[in-house]
Design a protein around this motif. Structure first.
Motif, short mmCIF file in Angstrom:
data_model
loop_
_atom_site.label_atom_id
_atom_site.label_comp_id
_atom_site.label_asym_id
_atom_site.label_seq_id
_atom_site.Cartn_x
_atom_site.Cartn_y
_atom_site.Cartn_z
N ARG A 36 2.24 -1.75 6.36
CA ARG A 36 2.08 -0.81 7.48
C ARG A 36 3.28 -0.88 8.41
O ARG A 36 3.85 0.13 8.80
N THR A 127 -4.52 1.00 -0.12
CA THR A 127 -5.42 1.84 0.66
C THR A 127 -6.72 2.02 -0.10
O THR A 127 -6.73 2.12 -1.34
N GLN A 298 -4.64 -6.11 13.12
CA GLN A 298 -5.12 -6.13 11.74
C GLN A 298 -6.09 -7.30 11.59
O GLN A 298 -5.74 -8.45 11.85
N HIS A 317 -10.74 2.08 15.35
CA HIS A 317 -10.48 1.85 13.93
C HIS A 317 -9.82 3.08 13.32
O HIS A 317 -10.35 4.19 13.40
N THR A 318 -8.66 2.87 12.67
CA THR A 318 -7.90 4.00 12.13
C THR A 318 -7.64 3.91 10.64
O THR A 318 -7.41 4.95 10.00
N ASP A 319 -7.65 2.72 10.05
CA ASP A 319 -7.28 2.61 8.63
C ASP A 319 -7.96 1.39 8.03
O ASP A 319 -8.28 0.42 8.74
N THR A 320 -8.15 1.44 6.69
CA THR A 320 -8.76 0.33 5.95
C THR A 320 -7.97 0.11 4.67
O THR A 320 -7.61 1.07 3.97
N LYS A 321 -7.69 -1.15 4.36
CA LYS A 321 -7.00 -1.52 3.13
C LYS A 321 -7.80 -2.58 2.40
O LYS A 321 -8.42 -3.45 3.02
#
Length: 401
Positions: A36, A127, A298, A317-321
């Motif tokens: 990221r 992702t 993170q 919360h904006t993204d998940t991996k």
């Protein structure tokens, strides 16, 4: 054809060009693995790391056909561990039907390269996508955790509610990280982290300190690089919280790392408030104004107490991996038994730690001398040690007659 190339940041260059090209709607690559935010370091430290011919920090592989670049991958070694991180994995075919085959070929080549260099584990972050996850599952990767990205627009603490404390309870006092806190951080990590994640990562106390604390991982130049600080909340017998902050630098946002003990989840909002206050205190250089950049954090999905504290502090919360691991070694178990306790054989006079000298076997009248001797001297596949000896049998008068 897949071949290694010299250590140049070729995937990073392609990734930067791809992000700029996506702004105008013309992507040039499909990235499954990409960081990221790259952690900036001093130019001199980067130069020494890249020019070292013995301890290479990264290995890059490209897939090409008739001098046409089809894909690129890069793996980086973790500090003082036997594991690699697959940092970049991308396809540049331009054809969606050929993309999975190129990505899988590069992934298999990276796994084989890690095996040839004696690595035990290969980590990757992708992702949350079913198609990408299926490619990694075909090569033997397993998902063991999810990493969430929370973002706050500004580090300013204006508008945050004051922490609730009981009557007569003083505020929290966080102190700077010390080398003696390695054991406390290891215990805190073991309490927060589920067993499946511990088995997947297998981090020792020293490896954990190098990964979580910057001063234990690499050296930095004060006054040139951004301010990077680590604090702990010490409860005497254990650490209740650990927080690390890194100030914005070169256009990157402020970064925050957090770990809170499950029994002290109520202190998470106050710890986050303290970290935001430190980010707003001053700039990178002494006397400079703080940069009003977004703050990112993170965090793993199983850290419920810290996640609740982030939400209460205005993080979104904006993204998940997905965090994946590929184990490259297998633990072997031996079926051989210990000579002193092996079934069908008794050894007398075994000396050593925890060994007890036993009395010789006394035959009864019903046993003959032949049966007694055969029972006491049964053979075994285990080699006889030079420290093992047997006492001579003493037969009773009834047996002699």
């Amino acid at each position: 054809m897949i071949r290694p190339v010299l250590y140049v940041d070729l995937p990073g260059i392609i990734y930067a060009l791809d992000r700029r090209a996506r702004l105008v709607g013309r992507p040039i690559a499909t990235f499954l693995c990409a960081p990221r935010y790259e952690e900036t370091r001093s130019g001199l430290a980067n130069l020494l790391n890249t020019m070292s011919p013995v301890h290479a920090t990264a290995r890059t592989w490209i897939c090409e056909e008739h001098w046409r670049l089809l894909g690129v991958a890069q793996g980086r070694a973790r500090p003082d561990t036997t594991s690699w991180d697959l940092v970049y994995l991308a396809s540049m075919t331009g054809d969606e039907r050929a993309t999975p085959s190129v990505l899988r070929a590069l992934l298999e080549y990276a796994v084989n390269a890690a095996m040839m260099h004696g690595q035990q584990r290969l980590f990757a972050q992708i992702t949350a996508d079913d198609h990408a996850l299926a490619i990694f599952h075909q090569v033997g990767f397993q998902r063991y955790a999810e990493e969430l990205l929370y973002v706050r627009e500004s580090p300013s603490i204006e508008g945050l509610p004051e922490p609730e404390r009981g009557l007569g309870m003083p505020g929290l006092t966080l102190r700077r990280w010390q080398r003696d806190d390695v054991w406390g951080l290891s215990r805190l990590h073991g309490t927060v982290t589920p067993r499946r994640v511990q088995v997947a990562e297998l981090l020792g106390s020293d490896e954990l300190a190098r990964q979580f604390v910057p001063r234990e991982r690499t050296w930095r130049i004060p006054g040139i690089e951004p301010r990077d600080e680590t604090y702990v909340l010490d409860m005497g017998s254990h650490l209740a919280a650990w927080v690390r902050i890194r100030q914005s630098w070169a256009g990157l946002p402020h970064q925050l790392w957090l770990m809170v003990h499950p029994e002290h989840a109520a202190v998470a909002p106050e710890v986050i408030r303290f970290a935001l206050g430190r980010l707003c205190e001053n700039g990178v250089l002494p006397g400079a104004q703080p940069l009003h950049q977004p703050v990112i954090c993170q965090i793993r999905d199983y850290e419920g107490g810290a996640i609740d504290g982030l939400r209460q502090s205005g993080f979104i919360h904006t993204d998940t991996k997905d965090s994946l691991v590929r184990h490259l070694t297998l633990r072997a178990f031996s079926d051989l038994a210990i000579p002193g306790v092996e079934q069908g054989r008794i050894n007398y006079g075994v000396e050593g730690l925890g060994a007890v000298r036993s009395a010789p076997f006394q035959p009864t009248r019903e046993l003959t001398a032949c049966n007694t001797r055969s029972r006491m001297t049964s053979t075994s596949s285990w080699p006889r040690s030079r420290h093992t000896w047997r006492r001579p049998l003493r037969l009773s008068r009834s047996t002699r007659s």
